[in-house]
Enzyme design. Sequence first.
Site, short mmCIF file in Angstrom:
data_model
loop_
_atom_site.label_atom_id
_atom_site.label_comp_id
_atom_site.label_asym_id
_atom_site.label_seq_id
_atom_site.Cartn_x
_atom_site.Cartn_y
_atom_site.Cartn_z
CG HIS A 70 38.65 -8.38 -27.17
ND1 HIS A 70 39.84 -7.76 -27.42
CD2 HIS A 70 38.91 -9.24 -26.17
CE1 HIS A 70 40.77 -8.22 -26.60
NE2 HIS A 70 40.23 -9.14 -25.83
N GLY A 116 41.98 -11.66 -32.77
CA GLY A 116 43.18 -11.56 -31.92
C GLY A 116 43.05 -12.41 -30.68
CD GLU A 128 46.03 -10.76 -18.99
OE1 GLU A 128 45.47 -10.95 -20.07
OE2 GLU A 128 45.43 -10.43 -17.95
CD GLU A 167 43.46 -14.39 -17.34
OE1 GLU A 167 44.44 -14.01 -18.01
OE2 GLU A 167 42.28 -14.13 -17.65
CB CYS A 197 40.61 -17.09 -17.92
SG CYS A 197 39.26 -16.01 -17.41
CB CYS A 224 38.02 -12.56 -18.26
SG CYS A 224 39.66 -12.30 -17.56
ZN LIG Z 1 40.44 -14.22 -16.70
#
Ligand SMILES: [Zn+2]
Length: 660
Positions: free
Chosen positions: A158, A207, A329, A345, A347, A420
Amino acid sequence: MIFIILAAAAALSGPASAQEIRRDYPIRPVPFTEVRLDDAFWRPRLETNRTTTLPFLFRKNEETGRIDNFAIAGGLTKGEYKGERYNDTDVYKTIEGASYSLRVHPDPELDRALDAVIVKIAAAQEADGYLFTPRTASPNKLQPGIGAERWSELAVSHELYNAGHLFEAAVAHFQATGKRSLLDVAVRYADLIASVFGSGKRAGFPGHQEIELGLIKLYRATSDEKYLNLAKYFLDQRGPAIRLTRYPPGNRFAIYNEPEQIQAHKPVLEQDEAVGHAVRLAYMASGMADIAAVFGDAAYASAVERLWQNVVGKKMYLTGGIGSLHDRERFGANYELPNLTGYLETCASIGMAFWNHRLFLLTGEAKYLDILERVIYNGVLAGVSFDGRSFFYANPLESDGKLRFNQGSVGRRPFFNVACCPGNVSRFLPSIPSYVYAARGDRLYVNLFIGGEACVELDECRVVVRQATRYPWEGTVRITVEPSAAAEFSVFVRVPGWAQNRPVPTDLYRYPERGDVKVLIKVNGTPVDMDRDKGFARLRRVWKRGDAIDIEFPMDARRVVAHDAVKDDAGKVAVERGPLVYCAEGADNGGRALDIGLADGTPLLPQWKPELLNGVVILKGTALSKAVPSSGAPRPLTLIPYYAWAHRGAGEMAVWMIRK
Ligand SMILES: [Zn+2]
């Protein structure tokens, strides 16, 4: 669709080399700084975000050590890095949301609070520009996954994902305040990354996609083309040519041994099915649209359209949410859209909004705005409570009141270890006004029906455009235009798919009954014949100050059914009204929502309930028992908008009901 791809390709291709930068999106969004919201539906939600959610998230970022991590890395405080390796991004996203808020609501206290956090972020930056607190704060206690060396475990570290959110926050802060404090930090880091990665340098790609979006914003803010080239480089690099780190079985990162999880199984231009982690895919596709626009790259335009066709045709929920599976996810197979265990999700819904808006700006097609509207009013909005202090990470279309689908909870939660979604909501909501209007040449686009006023620059004039409406509760919209001087131009008013018997622009969902689809448009009181253009009604004339457009959308409740291949929705029916997806919740239906049968043809009557759920239009009808229709007496049925569910305790909820 092939025709549209070819048309888009023809418009975009040219003699220039792929690396030559020629343009940006042909359609310009009207920035939210030029849009003043005066809307009974959205304004309270944006105000709550500004006055409650943003301060709440700042406090959470402090309480959980997320801000301290910067101070520790910068030597301002003693301690060790705390939390997950991507926690820096929660601070960045909150800064981005706060900056958007500052642009329309000057607030010296918030401004100073941002300055104080930025001092810590700047302190955490290493001498050569590197900024990743998990490594800098605790060099002798490296977290699993961040790699022994910089950039050595890019698939999971990340590092580049965090950088992308830094860049987005820095551009937002610079635009809001004119201060370069965070932008300078971002530029130093971006320059370092550009010196490490690229042709003839280190190979690699992140990634978790995100840096591409940040780099493109940084390019637009600085005009430095190397950021743009680097964004394209990272996208071009994805694919099997680069060997990923292999993790032994049982290692927490072994899930990344499958390149599909991070969309690295094929070069991006060859990917035609959305697989793997849904947020990553949506961010990647948004970056691909940016590359298509800025480089005029036809191959990128058709690749991102292919992915969109797959998602919107086979992998999208009725709420616009994506990513079916809790496991990793990720996307399920085509048509695999479980309701109770669906992940969706928050996001990923926000990613769908980014992606679809960009495709509209690229092509001028209203179908992308249909998806944008669907996901904003349903998939995204459900993600945050009315009080702005609790959040959904997962947004399933069904609940039994027991399954702890939301990171261990049945209902919304104040925060998450992996946080997030709250930060993403906090930066997305203030940007909603920027989705309402757009412009190209002498065209003024009205994309969403949200009350307020905007200033739009057209080629020949400046136009103040106003909308007055009670949408989404009522279908009446009045648009007035006020050009600086009388001028000929076109107003493009989006005619939503749902008002034309087409809930989505694919065959994934359809209305089984043809309904009233009479959309009425009048100019200065006189009905006009609609001149259709890519899903818009085009109104071209010499406009003068005070001219009014009145629109009447049909607002009947509509039943929806899914494509036969969606097994989880087989024999079921859902209900929509206008842009809103409805659901049955136990609280209104004697505690039960999972056994509701809905007979075709039974009326569903709208009722405005100002006291319920901050004011909603409910739908009243009659439910049949699921098990033995003849034995159970029909009972009253109440449906509420999906975004409003889970405000009255845990219980059953269903979007899809048994079709009788
Ligand atoms: Zn999220």
